[in-house]
Design an enzyme around this catalytic site. Structure first.
Site, PDB file in Angstrom:
ATOM      1  N   ARG A   4     -13.732  -7.613  -1.326  1.00 15.49           N
ATOM      2  CA  ARG A   4     -13.075  -7.325  -0.041  1.00 15.49           C
ATOM      3  C   ARG A   4     -12.521  -5.896  -0.050  1.00 15.49           C
ATOM      4  O   ARG A   4     -11.850  -5.480  -0.985  1.00 15.49           O
ATOM      5  CB  ARG A   4     -11.947  -8.323   0.195  1.00 15.49           C
ATOM      6  CG  ARG A   4     -11.156  -8.106   1.494  1.00 15.49           C
ATOM      7  CD  ARG A   4      -9.916  -7.272   1.289  1.00 15.49           C
ATOM      8  NE  ARG A   4      -9.054  -7.233   2.472  1.00 15.49           N
ATOM      9  CZ  ARG A   4      -8.028  -6.397   2.597  1.00 15.49           C
ATOM     10  NH1 ARG A   4      -7.754  -5.533   1.649  1.00 15.49           N
ATOM     11  NH2 ARG A   4      -7.284  -6.417   3.672  1.00 15.49           N
ATOM     12  N   VAL A   5     -12.822  -5.154   0.987  1.00 15.44           N
ATOM     13  CA  VAL A   5     -12.245  -3.825   1.163  1.00 15.44           C
ATOM     14  C   VAL A   5     -11.456  -3.849   2.464  1.00 15.44           C
ATOM     15  O   VAL A   5     -11.946  -4.357   3.482  1.00 15.44           O
ATOM     16  CB  VAL A   5     -13.350  -2.748   1.194  1.00 15.44           C
ATOM     17  CG1 VAL A   5     -12.765  -1.389   1.551  1.00 15.44           C
ATOM     18  CG2 VAL A   5     -14.051  -2.672  -0.164  1.00 15.44           C
ATOM     19  N   GLY A   6     -10.247  -3.315   2.423  1.00 17.52           N
ATOM     20  CA  GLY A   6      -9.395  -3.323   3.612  1.00 17.52           C
ATOM     21  C   GLY A   6      -9.472  -2.018   4.378  1.00 17.52           C
ATOM     22  O   GLY A   6     -10.444  -1.268   4.293  1.00 17.52           O
ATOM     23  N   ASP A   7      -8.417  -1.752   5.115  1.00 15.44           N
ATOM     24  CA  ASP A   7      -8.388  -0.556   5.975  1.00 15.44           C
ATOM     25  C   ASP A   7      -8.186   0.732   5.186  1.00 15.44           C
ATOM     26  O   ASP A   7      -8.608   1.804   5.622  1.00 15.44           O
ATOM     27  CB  ASP A   7      -7.227  -0.673   6.963  1.00 15.44           C
ATOM     28  CG  ASP A   7      -5.881  -0.724   6.230  1.00 15.44           C
ATOM     29  OD1 ASP A   7      -5.672  -1.691   5.469  1.00 15.44           O
ATOM     30  OD2 ASP A   7      -5.059   0.194   6.399  1.00 15.44           O
ATOM     31  N   THR A  30      -0.275   1.249   6.594  1.00 16.78           N
ATOM     32  CA  THR A  30      -0.077   0.168   5.627  1.00 16.78           C
ATOM     33  C   THR A  30       0.079  -1.131   6.398  1.00 16.78           C
ATOM     34  O   THR A  30       0.522  -1.114   7.551  1.00 16.78           O
ATOM     35  CB  THR A  30       1.159   0.430   4.739  1.00 16.78           C
ATOM     36  OG1 THR A  30       1.401  -0.724   3.927  1.00 16.78           O
ATOM     37  CG2 THR A  30       2.399   0.722   5.548  1.00 16.78           C
ATOM     38  N   GLY A  31      -0.282  -2.238   5.778  1.00 16.37           N
ATOM     39  CA  GLY A  31      -0.133  -3.520   6.477  1.00 16.37           C
ATOM     40  C   GLY A  31      -1.406  -4.341   6.411  1.00 16.37           C
ATOM     41  O   GLY A  31      -2.196  -4.223   5.465  1.00 16.37           O
ATOM     42  N   GLY A  49      -4.789  -5.168   6.697  1.00 14.65           N
ATOM     43  CA  GLY A  49      -5.962  -4.311   6.802  1.00 14.65           C
ATOM     44  C   GLY A  49      -6.990  -4.761   7.814  1.00 14.65           C
ATOM     45  O   GLY A  49      -7.598  -3.938   8.507  1.00 14.65           O
ATOM     46  N   THR A  71       0.846  -1.195   0.000  1.00 14.84           N
ATOM     47  CA  THR A  71       0.000   0.000   0.000  1.00 14.84           C
ATOM     48  C   THR A  71       0.881   1.245   0.000  1.00 14.84           C
ATOM     49  O   THR A  71       1.969   1.229   0.561  1.00 14.84           O
ATOM     50  CB  THR A  71      -0.862  -0.032   1.279  1.00 14.84           C
ATOM     51  OG1 THR A  71      -1.733  -1.159   1.203  1.00 14.84           O
ATOM     52  CG2 THR A  71      -1.683   1.234   1.452  1.00 14.84           C
TER      53      THR A  71
END
Ligand code: GLY
Length: 302
Positions: free
Chosen positions: A197-200, A220-221, A223, A169
Site C-alpha cells: 500500500r502506498v499513500g498520499d 499529513t493524515g 492518505g 507523517t
C-alpha cells in the site's frame, strides 16, 4: 527575501502524554536547520535535512518508529520537490532504509525517472550506497506493541472517523533567501496497511507540492482521501485566489466535504506567508517567526 521554515509531525488526536515529544522533535529540526537557511542553505537542502532529523526520531511514523504493515514489516514512502522547476523524486514501499527522503532526492537527481517503488527502490538505494538497515533497528517497542494489539482487534480501522488513529507523517516546507520554495514529506503510511500500500505522501500534488509561482505545501493524515483531492496541489492553486491562511482552510474543508477525509497541511506562499490548517483534533507543527524564534503549535487555534 527572508528565509522561512515550517515543519509538521502528524495530524490526529495526539494523546497528551505524546504532545511534548511531538513538539520537541519539530523544535530540534527547526533550530538545527533554520540557522543554515539564514546562512544560505537552499530550500531543497533544508527540507531534506529537516525531514532526516524527523526520520531519525522514533516519535514519528517516518524512518525509525514507523508503523508496521499487515505482515509486520516497515514500508516507507517519501517525496522531495523543488519549486524552481517542479522536479520531484519519490519512493514508495521502500524497506530497510532509514532515510527514504534522501533516496527520493537521489531518484530526482541521479535518474531519468521520478518515482521508484518496492524492490526497485531498494536496489537503487543500495546502488546509491545507502546503508541497508536491519529491520529491527527501525522498529520501536511502541510500534511492536501497537501492532500486536491491533492484530487481535477485528474492529481496528486505520482511519478512525474522529482522528483517533495515529497519523504521524512528517513534512517540511522551506523558502530560501533566493526566493525558492521546496517541500519534503516522509511516512511509514498507516497501521496494518496491506503489503504494498502506498499513500498520499510520495504522490506529487497529494502529499506534497512545490512551485515557486504558487506555493509549497506538505500534507499529513488519511492518505486515501488526500490522494483523491490532490490536497497539496489544490491548496497551492487556492493560494492564487485567497489569502494563504484562507487557502489552507478552504483546502481542508474541500477535502472534508468531497470525500470525508481527515488531515492537516502546512505551507508557505511565494511571498513567504505561512499557512496551516487541519480538521483532526490536533496537528503537531512549528515554524520560525519573523524574529527568528520558533513557534510550536499542537492545534491551529492554540
Ligand atoms: N498520510 C500518510 C498516509 O496515509 O500514508
Amino acid at each position: 527575501m527572508r528565509a522561512r521554515l515550517i515543519i509538521h509531525g502528524g495530524a490526529w488526536n495526539i494523546p497528551e502524554d505524546q504532545v511534548q515529544d511531538h513538539l520537541h522533535g519539530i523544535k530540534e529540526s527547526l533550530l538545527t536547520i533554520f540557522p543554515k537557511l539564514l546562512n544560505g542553505l537552499s530550500a531543497l537542502d533544508a527540507v531534506e535535512q529537516a525531514v532526516r532529523i524527523l526520520e531519525l526520531n522514533p516519535t514519528y511514523d517516518a524512518g525509525k518508529g514507523a508503523f508496521l504493515n499487515e505482515a509486520g514489516e516497515i514500508e516507507l514512502d517519501a517525496i522531495i520537490m523543488d519549486g524552481r522547476n517542479l522536479d520531484f523524486g519519490a519512493v514508495g514501499a521502500l524497506q530497510n532504509i532509514l532515510h527514504p527522503v534522501s533516496v527520493a532526492r537521489k531518484v530526482m537527481e541521479e535518474t531519468e525517472h521520478a518515482f521508484l517503488v518496492g524492490k526497485g527502490a531498494q536496489k537503487f538505494a543500495r546502488e546509491m550506497n545507502f546503508p541497508e538497515e536491519d529491520p529491527k533497528s527501525l522498529l520501536t517497542a511502541r510500534e511492536l506493541a501497537f501492532f500486536e494489539a491491533i492484530q487481535k482487534d477485528p474492529n481496528f480501522r486505520p482511519h478512525h472517523p474522529f482522528g483517533e488513529s495515529p497519523s504521524d507523517t512528517v513534512g517540511a516546507v522551506a523558502l530560501d533567501q533566493y526566493g525558492n520554495l521546496a517541500v519534503a514529506t516522509s511516512t511509514g503510511g498507516t497501521p496494518r496497511k496491506l503489503v504494498g500500500r502506498v499513500g498520499d505522501s510520495p504522490i506529487p500534488g497529494a502529499g506534497a507540492y512545490a512551485d515557486n509561482e504558487s506555493g509549497a505545501v506538505s500534507a499529513t493524515g488519511w492518505g486515501e482521501s488526500i490522494m483523491k483531492v490532490l490536497l497539496s496541489k489544490s491548496v497551492c492553486d487556492l493560494i492564487s485566489h485567497f489569502p494563504p491562511k484562507e487557502a489552507a482552510e478552504r483546502g481542508i474543508q474541500m477535502m472534508q466535504q468531497k470525500v470525508g477525509g481527515l488531515g492537516g497541511i502546512i505551507g508557505i506562499s511565494p511571498e513567504g506567508s505561512y499557512l496551516f490548517a487541519h480538521n483532526t483534533p490536533k496537528m503537531a507543527f512549528g515554524y520560525m517567526d519573523a524574529k527568528g524564534k520558533e513557534v510550536l503549535r499542537i492545534k491551529t487555534d492554540s
